[in-house]
Design a protein around this motif. Structure first.
Motif, PDB file in Angstrom:
ATOM      1  N   MET A 255     -14.106   0.752   7.987  1.00 15.48           N
ATOM      2  CA  MET A 255     -13.450   0.902   6.804  1.00 15.48           C
ATOM      3  C   MET A 255     -12.630  -0.429   6.419  1.00 15.48           C
ATOM      4  O   MET A 255     -12.514  -1.220   7.572  1.00 15.48           O
ATOM      5  CB  MET A 255     -12.423   2.001   6.974  1.00 15.48           C
ATOM      6  N   ALA A 256     -12.227  -0.501   5.458  1.00 17.02           N
ATOM      7  CA  ALA A 256     -11.263  -1.817   5.228  1.00 17.02           C
ATOM      8  C   ALA A 256     -10.012  -1.977   6.017  1.00 17.02           C
ATOM      9  O   ALA A 256      -9.568  -1.011   6.138  1.00 17.02           O
ATOM     10  CB  ALA A 256     -10.852  -2.112   3.641  1.00 17.02           C
ATOM     11  N   PRO A 257     -10.026  -3.144   6.705  1.00 18.05           N
ATOM     12  CA  PRO A 257      -8.760  -3.142   7.328  1.00 18.05           C
ATOM     13  C   PRO A 257      -7.456  -3.231   6.722  1.00 18.05           C
ATOM     14  O   PRO A 257      -7.219  -3.418   5.545  1.00 18.05           O
ATOM     15  CB  PRO A 257      -8.962  -4.615   8.059  1.00 18.05           C
ATOM     16  N   PHE A 258      -6.570  -2.653   7.474  1.00 21.94           N
ATOM     17  CA  PHE A 258      -5.145  -2.868   6.723  1.00 21.94           C
ATOM     18  C   PHE A 258      -4.585  -4.080   6.602  1.00 21.94           C
ATOM     19  O   PHE A 258      -4.866  -5.010   7.183  1.00 21.94           O
ATOM     20  CB  PHE A 258      -4.434  -2.037   7.974  1.00 21.94           C
ATOM     21  N   HIS A 259      -4.116  -4.169   5.070  1.00 19.44           N
ATOM     22  CA  HIS A 259      -3.613  -5.379   4.571  1.00 19.44           C
ATOM     23  C   HIS A 259      -2.052  -5.017   4.206  1.00 19.44           C
ATOM     24  O   HIS A 259      -2.100  -3.842   3.495  1.00 19.44           O
ATOM     25  CB  HIS A 259      -4.420  -5.857   3.725  1.00 19.44           C
ATOM     26  N   HIS A 260      -1.237  -5.711   4.102  1.00 16.84           N
ATOM     27  CA  HIS A 260       0.195  -5.387   3.786  1.00 16.84           C
ATOM     28  C   HIS A 260       0.314  -5.130   2.255  1.00 16.84           C
ATOM     29  O   HIS A 260       1.256  -4.419   1.808  1.00 16.84           O
ATOM     30  CB  HIS A 260       1.352  -6.265   4.343  1.00 16.84           C
ATOM     31  N   ARG A 261      -0.780  -5.483   1.727  1.00 17.15           N
ATOM     32  CA  ARG A 261      -0.955  -5.308   0.050  1.00 17.15           C
ATOM     33  C   ARG A 261      -1.749  -4.472  -0.223  1.00 17.15           C
ATOM     34  O   ARG A 261      -1.898  -3.973  -1.472  1.00 17.15           O
ATOM     35  CB  ARG A 261      -0.889  -6.630  -0.770  1.00 17.15           C
TER      36      ARG A 261
ATOM     37  N   ALA B  95     -14.358   1.457   1.866  1.00 14.21           N
ATOM     38  CA  ALA B  95     -13.727   0.373   1.148  1.00 14.21           C
ATOM     39  C   ALA B  95     -12.765   0.983   0.121  1.00 14.21           C
ATOM     40  O   ALA B  95     -12.041   0.296  -0.389  1.00 14.21           O
ATOM     41  CB  ALA B  95     -14.662  -0.691   0.270  1.00 14.21           C
ATOM     42  N   ALA B  96     -12.261   2.312   0.314  1.00  8.72           N
ATOM     43  CA  ALA B  96     -11.546   2.830  -0.793  1.00  8.72           C
ATOM     44  C   ALA B  96      -9.972   2.297  -0.570  1.00  8.72           C
ATOM     45  O   ALA B  96      -9.659   1.809   0.527  1.00  8.72           O
ATOM     46  CB  ALA B  96     -11.177   4.258  -0.298  1.00  8.72           C
ATOM     47  N   THR B  97      -9.270   2.266  -1.647  1.00 14.01           N
ATOM     48  CA  THR B  97      -7.982   1.722  -1.647  1.00 14.01           C
ATOM     49  C   THR B  97      -7.044   2.998  -1.281  1.00 14.01           C
ATOM     50  O   THR B  97      -7.554   4.215  -1.125  1.00 14.01           O
ATOM     51  CB  THR B  97      -7.419   1.404  -3.223  1.00 14.01           C
ATOM     52  N   TYR B  98      -5.743   2.649  -0.914  1.00 13.75           N
ATOM     53  CA  TYR B  98      -4.929   3.607  -0.653  1.00 13.75           C
ATOM     54  C   TYR B  98      -4.828   4.658  -1.545  1.00 13.75           C
ATOM     55  O   TYR B  98      -4.523   5.844  -1.318  1.00 13.75           O
ATOM     56  CB  TYR B  98      -3.554   3.153  -0.265  1.00 13.75           C
ATOM     57  N   GLU B  99      -4.628   4.102  -2.898  1.00 15.39           N
ATOM     58  CA  GLU B  99      -4.491   5.253  -3.940  1.00 15.39           C
ATOM     59  C   GLU B  99      -5.639   6.348  -3.997  1.00 15.39           C
ATOM     60  O   GLU B  99      -5.607   7.395  -4.411  1.00 15.39           O
ATOM     61  CB  GLU B  99      -4.175   4.538  -5.424  1.00 15.39           C
ATOM     62  N   GLU B 100      -7.185   5.839  -3.977  1.00 15.89           N
ATOM     63  CA  GLU B 100      -8.283   6.584  -3.817  1.00 15.89           C
ATOM     64  C   GLU B 100      -8.187   7.559  -2.837  1.00 15.89           C
ATOM     65  O   GLU B 100      -8.377   8.828  -2.981  1.00 15.89           O
ATOM     66  CB  GLU B 100      -9.448   5.878  -3.755  1.00 15.89           C
ATOM     67  N   VAL B 101      -7.688   6.973  -1.666  1.00 17.27           N
ATOM     68  CA  VAL B 101      -7.719   8.092  -0.537  1.00 17.27           C
ATOM     69  C   VAL B 101      -6.512   9.242  -0.743  1.00 17.27           C
ATOM     70  O   VAL B 101      -6.787  10.238  -0.559  1.00 17.27           O
ATOM     71  CB  VAL B 101      -7.273   7.265   0.750  1.00 17.27           C
ATOM     72  N   MET B 102      -5.528   8.878  -1.024  1.00 15.68           N
ATOM     73  CA  MET B 102      -4.213   9.522  -1.160  1.00 15.68           C
ATOM     74  C   MET B 102      -4.874  10.594  -2.303  1.00 15.68           C
ATOM     75  O   MET B 102      -4.101  11.823  -2.501  1.00 15.68           O
ATOM     76  CB  MET B 102      -3.355   8.992  -1.492  1.00 15.68           C
ATOM     77  N   GLU B 103      -5.477  10.463  -3.467  1.00 14.01           N
ATOM     78  CA  GLU B 103      -5.817  11.537  -4.458  1.00 14.01           C
ATOM     79  C   GLU B 103      -6.524  12.472  -3.854  1.00 14.01           C
ATOM     80  O   GLU B 103      -6.338  13.441  -4.170  1.00 14.01           O
ATOM     81  CB  GLU B 103      -6.709  10.548  -5.580  1.00 14.01           C
ATOM     82  N   ILE B 104      -7.794  12.208  -2.827  1.00  8.24           N
ATOM     83  CA  ILE B 104      -8.295  13.206  -2.234  1.00  8.24           C
ATOM     84  C   ILE B 104      -7.346  14.054  -1.354  1.00  8.24           C
ATOM     85  O   ILE B 104      -7.491  15.168  -1.233  1.00  8.24           O
ATOM     86  CB  ILE B 104      -9.316  12.507  -1.516  1.00  8.24           C
ATOM     87  N   VAL B 105      -6.568  13.358  -0.483  1.00  8.14           N
ATOM     88  CA  VAL B 105      -5.611  13.929   0.533  1.00  8.14           C
ATOM     89  C   VAL B 105      -4.801  14.910  -0.209  1.00  8.14           C
ATOM     90  O   VAL B 105      -4.450  16.073   0.086  1.00  8.14           O
ATOM     91  CB  VAL B 105      -4.928  12.974   1.233  1.00  8.14           C
ATOM     92  N   ASP B 106      -4.259  14.424  -1.610  1.00 11.05           N
ATOM     93  CA  ASP B 106      -3.326  15.260  -2.159  1.00 11.05           C
ATOM     94  C   ASP B 106      -4.041  16.412  -2.775  1.00 11.05           C
ATOM     95  O   ASP B 106      -3.020  17.627  -3.006  1.00 11.05           O
ATOM     96  CB  ASP B 106      -2.461  14.589  -3.219  1.00 11.05           C
ATOM     97  N   ALA B 107      -5.285  16.414  -3.065  1.00 12.52           N
ATOM     98  CA  ALA B 107      -5.685  17.419  -3.931  1.00 12.52           C
ATOM     99  C   ALA B 107      -6.242  18.547  -2.911  1.00 12.52           C
ATOM    100  O   ALA B 107      -6.555  19.723  -3.395  1.00 12.52           O
ATOM    101  CB  ALA B 107      -7.000  16.754  -4.353  1.00 12.52           C
ATOM    102  N   GLY B 108      -6.154  18.334  -1.644  1.00 14.07           N
ATOM    103  CA  GLY B 108      -6.555  19.574  -0.845  1.00 14.07           C
ATOM    104  C   GLY B 108      -5.667  19.607   0.556  1.00 14.07           C
ATOM    105  O   GLY B 108      -4.839  19.077   0.434  1.00 14.07           O
ATOM    106  N   GLY B 109      -6.332  20.315   1.489  1.00 10.72           N
ATOM    107  CA  GLY B 109      -5.461  20.481   2.703  1.00 10.72           C
ATOM    108  C   GLY B 109      -6.061  19.332   3.757  1.00 10.72           C
ATOM    109  O   GLY B 109      -6.150  17.994   3.474  1.00 10.72           O
ATOM    110  N   LEU B 110      -6.193  19.782   5.057  1.00  8.15           N
ATOM    111  CA  LEU B 110      -6.440  18.890   6.105  1.00  8.15           C
ATOM    112  C   LEU B 110      -7.791  18.467   6.161  1.00  8.15           C
ATOM    113  O   LEU B 110      -8.740  18.874   5.459  1.00  8.15           O
ATOM    114  CB  LEU B 110      -6.418  19.874   7.424  1.00  8.15           C
ATOM    115  N   CYS B 111      -7.460  17.049   6.332  1.00  9.07           N
ATOM    116  CA  CYS B 111      -9.008  16.220   6.389  1.00  9.07           C
ATOM    117  C   CYS B 111      -8.977  15.238   7.720  1.00  9.07           C
ATOM    118  O   CYS B 111      -7.936  15.257   8.304  1.00  9.07           O
ATOM    119  CB  CYS B 111      -9.437  15.382   5.205  1.00  9.07           C
TER     120      CYS B 111
END
Length: 384
Positions: free
Chosen positions: A218-224, A193-209
């Motif tokens: 997973m939480a469905p896409f919402h424009h906000r 159920a992660a937020t966009y920001e929680e995901v990007m924190e992991i993505v930005d901290a490492g390489g490929l995932c």
């Protein structure tokens, strides 16, 4: 020397006609038809105009043919290895379910013992799907055994685990990510159920995932609140698994993923369970009863519980739905997982010097006609 003749060879970026694929354990050479003489070979496969493709690599599969990776009888992986070549799969990452620590350790030990065996689809290692996932999006995972990410669970089996699914919001110790990278274990984000920001924190901290079965669990896409779906689709560091059975992911969502991720950002998987290749009826997944009707596998409460999909059909579905070229789609089921697993020097394409994992597909409906693994013919539809 062995050869496959009269096929349409699906290479990395083109489809080649009028050529012969020659091989032993490895691919020896691809030569023009006029340079070939039948007497050069001891074994000949006539593709009869079918597509000749690299063997498919399924990085997310729980079971098939009545067997499941979590089965304790010791025969499940062998059953899967023998059944999968009929679907074009020449190697796979055996995927576990969230169960007790002891049950999961037993599954990982059985996977370790199966790695390297010949004579069927080859076991590349384990995909640990759980216990490090969110209860809110656990899907068919057992809630009672969920846990916070802890590398000590994995350390005794670091030689076996190739992929581990993690929900970003339950990851409290970022050293877990470094430990995985240090042991060449691919982190896949999912059941979250992660937020966009929680995901990007992991993505930005490492390489490929990876993203475990994009859109599902997973939480469905919402424009906000774009969440994991939005982050996975936008970030080039995230390669997305897709279950293209046209049930788990709508054809339009498949096409959208292709348009945003392109050829290199998608990995086709089945997420299949023991009911795959078994037909409708009652089955089981992770200790829970599953009911299969019209090919749809669901828990008693209606929750989708894995799939009954086979890889050759998944490839055909995505080809039709996405508008991608055949070389692109084949790469999503062969080259892309091979590259991300660090195996592209040996697997994933029809190139000289690579292991001869080759599949002949009917050019109309993509049913599998023959499958060769490490130079040995392990499936022939005419011998059924």
């Amino acid at each position: 020397m062995k050869a496959i003749i009269d096929g349409l060879l699906v290479l990395s970026n083109e489809i080649v006609t009028g050529h012969i694929l020659m091989y032993e354990k490895d691919i020896w050479k691809i030569v023009p038809r006029h340079q070939f003489r039948a007497g050069m070979c001891t074994e000949l496969i006539d593709a009869n105009g079918g597509f000749v493709v690299p063997g498919f690599i399924n990085e997310h599969i729980h079971g098939c043919a009545g067997a499941d990776v979590m089965d304790e009888d010791g025969q499940a992986l062998e059953t899967m290895r023998k059944a999968l070549p009929a679907t074009g799969v020449t190697s796979f990452v055996a995927t576990t379910m969230t169960q007790s620590k002891e049950a999961m350790a037993g599954a990982l030990e059985r996977i370790r013992q199966a790695m390297g065996k010949q004579g069927g689809a080859q076991v590349l290692g384990a995909h640990l799907e759980g216990p490090f996932v969110s209860e809110a999006y656990k899907g068919a995972q057992a809630a009672g055994h969920l846990a916070a990410p802890d590398f000590s669970w994995i350390a005794p089996y670091a030689d076996v685990v190739k992929i581990v699914t993690v929900a970003p919001e339950v990851l409290k110790n970022k050293d877990f990510l470094k430990d995985c990278r240090d042991h060449q274990i691919l982190v896949s984000l999912g059941h979250s159920a992660a937020t966009y920001e929680e995901v990007m924190e992991i993505v930005d901290a490492g390489g490929l995932c990876h993203a475990t079965h994009l859109y599902n669990a997973m939480a469905p896409f919402h424009h906000r609140q774009p969440g994991l779906v939005g982050a996975a689709l936008l970030s080039p560091k995230v390669h997305c698994e897709l279950i293209c059975d046209n049930l788990h992911v709508h054809p339009a969502a498949q096409k959208l993923a292709y348009q945003l991720k392109g050829r290199d950002g998608i990995i086709l998987v089945t997420d299949s369970m023991r009911a795959c290749l078994q037909g409708d009826g009652e089955s089981e997944l992770g200790g829970q009863a599953v009911y299969v009707k019209d090919g749809q596998a669901r828990l008693a409460d209606g929750t989708l519980a894995g799939s009954t999909a086979v890889m050759n059909q998944v490839v055909l579905n995505f080809l039709i739905n996405s508008g991608a070229s055949l070389p692109d789609v084949v790469a999503m089921a062969s080259a892309n997982p091979a590259k991300d697993l660090g195996l592209y020097d040996r697997l994933g394409s029809l190139e000289e010097g690579k292991q001869a994992d080759v599949v002949v597909l009917d050019s109309n409906d993509f049913h599998v006609k023959q499958t060769v693994i490490a130079g040995e013919l392990v499936y022939d539809e005419l011998a059924k």
